[in-house]
Design a protein around this motif. Structure first.
Motif, PDB file in Angstrom:
ATOM      1  N   ARG A  19      40.034  36.442  55.259  1.00  0.00           N
ATOM      2  CA  ARG A  19      39.339  36.128  54.012  1.00  0.00           C
ATOM      3  C   ARG A  19      38.238  37.162  53.773  1.00  0.00           C
ATOM      4  NH1 ARG A  19      36.280  30.631  52.066  1.00  0.00           N
ATOM      5  NH2 ARG A  19      36.267  31.226  49.875  1.00  0.00           N
ATOM      6  N   PHE A  20      38.185  37.652  52.528  1.00  0.00           N
ATOM      7  CA  PHE A  20      37.234  38.695  52.131  1.00  0.00           C
ATOM      8  C   PHE A  20      36.806  38.383  50.702  1.00  0.00           C
ATOM      9  CE2 PHE A  20      37.140  43.352  50.565  1.00  0.00           C
ATOM     10  CZ  PHE A  20      35.777  43.456  50.757  1.00  0.00           C
ATOM     11  N   VAL A  21      35.506  38.130  50.504  1.00  0.00           N
ATOM     12  CA  VAL A  21      34.979  37.624  49.234  1.00  0.00           C
ATOM     13  C   VAL A  21      33.740  38.414  48.821  1.00  0.00           C
ATOM     14  CG1 VAL A  21      33.903  35.610  48.137  1.00  0.00           C
ATOM     15  CG2 VAL A  21      35.821  35.294  49.689  1.00  0.00           C
ATOM     16  N   VAL A  22      33.629  38.684  47.516  1.00  0.00           N
ATOM     17  CA  VAL A  22      32.414  39.236  46.917  1.00  0.00           C
ATOM     18  C   VAL A  22      32.053  38.314  45.756  1.00  0.00           C
ATOM     19  CG1 VAL A  22      31.414  41.146  45.596  1.00  0.00           C
ATOM     20  CG2 VAL A  22      32.897  41.631  47.550  1.00  0.00           C
ATOM     21  N   THR A  53      41.546  37.186  43.270  1.00  0.00           N
ATOM     22  CA  THR A  53      41.431  36.022  42.399  1.00  0.00           C
ATOM     23  C   THR A  53      39.976  35.896  41.979  1.00  0.00           C
ATOM     24  OG1 THR A  53      43.210  34.910  43.578  1.00  0.00           O
ATOM     25  CG2 THR A  53      41.778  33.524  42.227  1.00  0.00           C
ATOM     26  N   LEU A  54      39.753  35.772  40.690  1.00  0.00           N
ATOM     27  CA  LEU A  54      38.408  35.632  40.143  1.00  0.00           C
ATOM     28  C   LEU A  54      38.162  34.161  39.832  1.00  0.00           C
ATOM     29  CD1 LEU A  54      35.788  36.851  38.906  1.00  0.00           C
ATOM     30  CD2 LEU A  54      37.074  37.126  36.772  1.00  0.00           C
ATOM     31  N   THR A  55      37.063  33.610  40.355  1.00  0.00           N
ATOM     32  CA  THR A  55      36.705  32.217  40.132  1.00  0.00           C
ATOM     33  C   THR A  55      35.341  32.143  39.473  1.00  0.00           C
ATOM     34  OG1 THR A  55      37.942  31.575  42.107  1.00  0.00           O
ATOM     35  CG2 THR A  55      36.374  29.966  41.236  1.00  0.00           C
ATOM     36  N   LYS A  57      31.943  30.646  38.953  1.00  0.00           N
ATOM     37  CA  LYS A  57      31.037  29.841  39.765  1.00  0.00           C
ATOM     38  C   LYS A  57      29.783  29.472  38.979  1.00  0.00           C
ATOM     39  CE  LYS A  57      33.188  29.684  43.746  1.00  0.00           C
ATOM     40  NZ  LYS A  57      33.466  28.456  44.453  1.00  0.00           N
ATOM     41  N   SER A  58      29.891  29.456  37.653  1.00  0.00           N
ATOM     42  CA  SER A  58      28.758  29.077  36.817  1.00  0.00           C
ATOM     43  C   SER A  58      28.465  27.598  37.032  1.00  0.00           C
ATOM     44  CB  SER A  58      29.066  29.327  35.340  1.00  0.00           C
ATOM     45  OG  SER A  58      29.344  30.693  35.137  1.00  0.00           O
ATOM     46  N   ASP A  59      27.178  27.269  36.960  1.00  0.00           N
ATOM     47  CA  ASP A  59      26.778  25.877  37.060  1.00  0.00           C
ATOM     48  C   ASP A  59      25.608  25.655  36.111  1.00  0.00           C
ATOM     49  OD1 ASP A  59      24.501  26.921  38.298  1.00  0.00           O
ATOM     50  OD2 ASP A  59      25.172  26.404  40.307  1.00  0.00           O
ATOM     51  N   GLY A  60      24.958  24.549  36.194  1.00  0.00           N
ATOM     52  CA  GLY A  60      23.866  24.239  35.281  1.00  0.00           C
ATOM     53  C   GLY A  60      22.644  25.113  35.454  1.00  0.00           C
ATOM     54  N   THR A  61      22.600  25.914  36.520  1.00  0.00           N
ATOM     55  CA  THR A  61      21.431  26.761  36.747  1.00  0.00           C
ATOM     56  C   THR A  61      21.683  28.231  36.456  1.00  0.00           C
ATOM     57  OG1 THR A  61      21.963  27.091  39.094  1.00  0.00           O
ATOM     58  CG2 THR A  61      20.567  25.190  38.529  1.00  0.00           C
ATOM     59  N   GLY A  62      22.894  28.582  36.050  1.00  0.00           N
ATOM     60  CA  GLY A  62      23.165  29.972  35.718  1.00  0.00           C
ATOM     61  C   GLY A  62      24.625  30.342  35.886  1.00  0.00           C
ATOM     62  N   ASP A  63      24.957  31.550  35.434  1.00  0.00           N
ATOM     63  CA  ASP A  63      26.308  32.077  35.541  1.00  0.00           C
ATOM     64  C   ASP A  63      26.564  32.568  36.960  1.00  0.00           C
ATOM     65  OD1 ASP A  63      26.917  31.588  32.917  1.00  0.00           O
ATOM     66  OD2 ASP A  63      26.703  33.657  32.249  1.00  0.00           O
ATOM     67  N   GLY A  64      27.823  32.660  37.321  1.00  0.00           N
ATOM     68  CA  GLY A  64      28.194  33.199  38.616  1.00  0.00           C
ATOM     69  C   GLY A  64      29.698  33.390  38.690  1.00  0.00           C
ATOM     70  N   PHE A  65      30.132  34.144  39.677  1.00  0.00           N
ATOM     71  CA  PHE A  65      31.552  34.373  39.894  1.00  0.00           C
ATOM     72  C   PHE A  65      31.791  34.665  41.357  1.00  0.00           C
ATOM     73  CE2 PHE A  65      29.826  38.569  39.096  1.00  0.00           C
ATOM     74  CZ  PHE A  65      30.423  39.340  40.074  1.00  0.00           C
ATOM     75  N   GLU A  66      33.055  34.518  41.763  1.00  0.00           N
ATOM     76  CA  GLU A  66      33.459  34.870  43.113  1.00  0.00           C
ATOM     77  C   GLU A  66      34.810  35.550  43.032  1.00  0.00           C
ATOM     78  OE1 GLU A  66      32.516  32.418  46.734  1.00  0.00           O
ATOM     79  OE2 GLU A  66      34.681  32.016  46.529  1.00  0.00           O
ATOM     80  N   ILE A  67      34.950  36.634  43.759  1.00  0.00           N
ATOM     81  CA  ILE A  67      36.202  37.382  43.829  1.00  0.00           C
ATOM     82  C   ILE A  67      36.704  37.282  45.259  1.00  0.00           C
ATOM     83  CG2 ILE A  67      37.243  39.678  43.716  1.00  0.00           C
ATOM     84  CD1 ILE A  67      35.106  40.313  41.545  1.00  0.00           C
ATOM     85  N   GLU A  68      37.884  36.679  45.413  1.00  0.00           N
ATOM     86  CA  GLU A  68      38.508  36.615  46.738  1.00  0.00           C
ATOM     87  C   GLU A  68      39.684  37.573  46.742  1.00  0.00           C
ATOM     88  OE1 GLU A  68      40.208  33.607  50.138  1.00  0.00           O
ATOM     89  OE2 GLU A  68      39.020  32.810  48.476  1.00  0.00           O
ATOM     90  N   PHE A  69      39.618  38.517  47.650  1.00  0.00           N
ATOM     91  CA  PHE A  69      40.636  39.559  47.717  1.00  0.00           C
ATOM     92  C   PHE A  69      41.853  39.078  48.500  1.00  0.00           C
ATOM     93  CE2 PHE A  69      36.685  41.734  46.951  1.00  0.00           C
ATOM     94  CZ  PHE A  69      37.033  42.653  45.981  1.00  0.00           C
ATOM     95  N   ASP A  70      43.036  39.527  48.072  1.00  0.00           N
ATOM     96  CA  ASP A  70      44.261  39.337  48.837  1.00  0.00           C
ATOM     97  C   ASP A  70      44.301  40.537  49.792  1.00  0.00           C
ATOM     98  OD1 ASP A  70      46.898  39.550  49.832  1.00  0.00           O
ATOM     99  OD2 ASP A  70      47.697  38.526  48.064  1.00  0.00           O
ATOM    100  N   TYR A  71      43.820  40.309  51.005  1.00  0.00           N
ATOM    101  CA  TYR A  71      43.633  41.398  51.957  1.00  0.00           C
ATOM    102  C   TYR A  71      44.937  42.153  52.224  1.00  0.00           C
ATOM    103  CZ  TYR A  71      42.331  43.954  56.144  1.00  0.00           C
ATOM    104  OH  TYR A  71      42.104  44.950  57.052  1.00  0.00           O
ATOM    105  N   ALA A  72      46.031  41.422  52.437  1.00  0.00           N
ATOM    106  CA  ALA A  72      47.315  42.075  52.738  1.00  0.00           C
ATOM    107  C   ALA A  72      47.764  42.962  51.590  1.00  0.00           C
ATOM    108  CB  ALA A  72      48.382  41.020  53.057  1.00  0.00           C
ATOM    109  N   LYS A  73      47.654  42.459  50.354  1.00  0.00           N
ATOM    110  CA  LYS A  73      48.075  43.239  49.183  1.00  0.00           C
ATOM    111  C   LYS A  73      47.139  44.436  48.966  1.00  0.00           C
ATOM    112  CE  LYS A  73      50.746  43.820  45.615  1.00  0.00           C
ATOM    113  NZ  LYS A  73      52.007  44.505  45.817  1.00  0.00           N
TER     114      LYS A  73
END
Length: 182
Positions: A19-22, A53-55, A57-73
């Motif tokens: 798993r590799f996430v930014v 995959t882009l997710t 992650k915005s919530d009531g306190t602000g915008d946000g995002f998470e990118i989880e990489f397909d390491y093998a690909k």
């Protein structure tokens, strides 16, 4: 404009936990610009839903995002790449005037043991702050550059709406509910 650059982990070929996430969590004073996120490995653009995959992650306190990489690909298509770069844009919004510093917390997560799914480390936040700032406005005589007394003026936004301020001991602070317009 923001740029997050992260080293791609180097897992063994038989690794089972890769798993590799930014990600980034923006403060309430920043709004992530739609469709501004771009992801690269080296100089090559990555494809959403293939390399990552882009997710939202915005919530009531602000915008946000998470990118989880397909390491093998990622390793299959970009074997020589050593870093990923995520760029995006956020704009200052009306909530920026509620706080002095606009926080921005980028993070990097990865498995610390390539054979243990439970070894995922969500990483340490890398926090950056940016500040809104004031401007000094003085009306001066065109010929002598002397400051003129008792001058009134209005500040307007790009739609022509007059901006309101509140007087804080001679310093005027933007306040949509304020009563001072000149």
């Amino acid at each position: 404009n923001y740029t997050v650059t992260a080293d791609i982990p180097s897992y063994p070929e038989d690794a089972t936990a890769t798993r590799f996430v930014v990600g980034d969590k923006l403060s309430a004073g920043l709004t992530l610009t739609d469709n501004s996120i771009a992801v690269k490995a080296g100089d090559a653009s990555l494809t959403a839903n293939t390399h990552y995959t882009l997710t939202d992650k915005s919530d009531g306190t602000g915008d946000g995002f998470e990118i989880e990489f397909d390491y093998a690909k990622l390793k299959e298509d970009f074997a020589t790449a050593t870093q990923v770069t995520v760029t995006y844009t956020a704009v200052v919004n009306e909530n920026a005037f509620e706080v002095d510093a606009l926080g921005n917390k980028a993070y990097l997560g990865y498995n610390t043991n390539p054979y243990d799914d439970g070894s995922y480390d969500p990483g340490t936040d890398i926090e950056e702050e940016m500040y809104t700032f004031g401007i000094n406005l003085n009306k001066e005589d065109k010929e002598t550059s002397a400051k003129l007394a008792d001058v009134e003026f209005q500040l307007k936004d790009d739609q022509g709406t007059v901006l309101n301020f509140r007087d804080d001991n001679g310093t005027y602070i933007y306040d949509p509910k304020g009563t001072v317009t000149t």
